[in-house]
Structure formats: C-alpha cells, structure tokens
Design a protein around this motif. Sequence first.
Motif: not given
Length: 393
Positions: A290-292, A371-373, A376-378
């Motif tokens: 998951f993106t989270t 990528f996820l870091k 998540k900022k986005g």
Amino acid sequence: MGRFFITEGNPHLNLMEEKNNPKEDYVVTPWEASGNIDYEDLIERFGTSHIDKELLDRIEDITGELHFMLAREIFYSHRDFNWILDEYEKGNHFAMYTGRGPSGHTHVGHLMPWIFAKWLQDKFDVELYFQLTDDEKFLFNFDMDQETTHAYALENALDVIALGFDPEKTHILIDTDYISTLYPIALKVAKRLNFSNVKAVFGFDNSTNVGSIFYTTIQSAPCFLPTELKGHDVPVVIPCGIDQDPHFRLTRDVASKIGYLKPALLHNKLAPSLDGTGKMSASMPKTTIFTTDTPEDVKSKLSNAFTGGCISAKEQREKGGNPDICAIQNYRYYIFEENDEIINDIYRRCRDGDILCGECKSQLIEKVNTFLKKHKKGREKAKDLLSDFLLTD
Ligand code: TRP
C-alpha cells in the motif's frame, strides 16, 4: 429481440457462471480476479482488440515515444482507440476518464493505470475525470459503511493528486458528493439498461441488492460527463484494468440510443500479487504493498515475496533462477523499472545464477521505498490541494 441482451462481446457471456465452470482456471470480473489469467483469452471472450504494432506506431508518431506500459504490452487491449486518434488529429481533443472503488488504501497496483493516464494527459494535453465510487464499495461490500467508503475516497484522492496531475485539467469526483450532477445522466442510461442486460453480464440473481443492479449506470455517467459539462460531444477514452470492461461494454451498448458518443477504452493487465498468484488485492494485505506502508512493511513484504529461486544458494549459482515466475521481477516489469536494459540485465543474471534472490530483493526494496518516500510527501501536499481537484455539486 428486446427480450435478449445485446453486447458487443460474446452475448452468452455470464461472468459469474464461468466462475463455476471447471474448464476455466481463472476468474476475472469487476469484483474478483484470481487464478492464472489468460489475457489473450480475455480479448476473445470480451470481444476487444489488440493494441497492435500499427496502433503503437500511430501513438508513437504523436507522442514521440512509447510509454513502457505500451511497449511491454501491459496496456495491451483497446476498443476504438483508433477513432480517438482520428478525432485528435482533426483537432477534436478527447477527455480521459478512469476511477477507483475506495474499499481501502491505494496499493501500488492501482497506481499503474493512473501513472499511464498521467503520461497520456501530458502527451495529449487532455482533461482527466477521475471517479471515486464510494457508493459501489458500500453496496458491494456488506461490512462497509458509508463513512468508511467516503473516508477512503478522500484518502485515495490524495494518491491521485500525489502523482502530479495538472489541477487545471484534472477533476476528481466522489459519487455521493457529486450525485446531483451524475444522477440525470445515470437515469438516461438506466432507462435503456434492462435487468436482463446486467444479469447476463454480471450474473446477478434475485438475491442481488437493487443498488448493485443499478450501479453500472453510475459508473457509466462520467463517460458522458465531459459532453454534458462542455455542451458539445467530447470523445472519451477510459484507461482501466480489463476487469472493468464489462461495465463499459454495457455503457457502449446504450450510448448511441441516448445520444452520446461511445467511450473508447485502453485496457491494462492486472498487476500481479507478491505471492505469485492472481492480482494484487487489498484483501490480501500481506502480499500487497500500500502507498501508506512504512519502509519496514515494504521490506518485510518484499522479503517474503514468491521468487523463482532455488532452495540453496549453491544450487542457484549452479542452475540459475527462474525470473519468469518471480514476483520481484514482475513488480519491476509492471511498475518500478522503466529501463528495459536494467530489466533484461537482471533477468539474464538471474537465469545465469549470477544474482541471488536476497540481493535482487534488496535492490527492489530500496527502489520501492524511494518511490514511496516521494509519494508520501506528495500525499501530504495534496491535502492542501484537494479542493482544487474535487468536483462537487
Ligand atoms: N469499479 C472500479 C473499481 O472497483 C472503480 C471505477 C469507477 C473505475 N469508474 C471507473 C475504474 C473507470 C476504471 C475506470 O475499482
């Protein structure tokens, strides 16, 4: 004739019946995908067309380059995309439409068609309408309440925005917040869609709740929304997983009867799961990223992924691994590695026993976490931008 359903694909297609058909070793419906999916077979059964070399050349002539998802045949099937390009070349800009059923957090497999849609938006300079179907997930999932599906819709919207879509050209709609606009369009579809149509395509029966029976009209509405909003015919293309095609087959069947253009489609194969079976699914949290997810979650999930490695390092150095069945390799191929040379190089080294699964996994863990870091900022920034994107009544 009126008594029988008419669809462009196989008119006798009943997705739910096929589920019980022992000859089929896979199932693909808008609500379920499992088994060893035969994508060529789906093209035949659904009656869609291949994205062939000629169409790819045509796209490349306009865009200057092919997105890796086209080149790798991840987007592999379509309906009427040639027509969309004909219109485009005449100066008639199309709109895009895609969506997501907010039943949980977004996983990286969902991002696949959205990343592609972003590329299309940039290359063709077109508007995107993104539907979040909180109503669908409420109706189809017995244990979900409306507060939850609406909250996930807002969460999922952050993932869309985080991918960098242009706020001037991107409109996100949550069904229950935009229903006054959608409803008159859905009604037009509903008037022409018989119970026998939806029953045949989705396998509904007398125990199906009436909301589910009506639902396809709501997923159809955004196909015609650009035309309604602009006040003239706007061609629409829908990039989506091939599992969503049954809804749009029905939409296309009624479109001309109610005075609208038929939407075109671009279909992608479904992102594979980490256990090497079926598609990534939110109902299998251990094999889905998951993106989270935290960096530790990603590490643990990818470390436990199914690979084509041997039992011992020694054996693998001697015999080599099998990248064709490896979930790590698939993840790279489908989403996380645009560069073909890198893909091919790792593939070869795996085959030759030069790279072992541990090293290969570590590389991907780093890539996914990087990528996820950023993503998540986005997502954090997106919280302030939500109102620029959301369409409300
Ligand atoms: N039914 C889709 C799902 O469950 C959500 C959806 C709505 C969608 N409209 C769409 C998906 C258009 C692709 C294209 O995820």
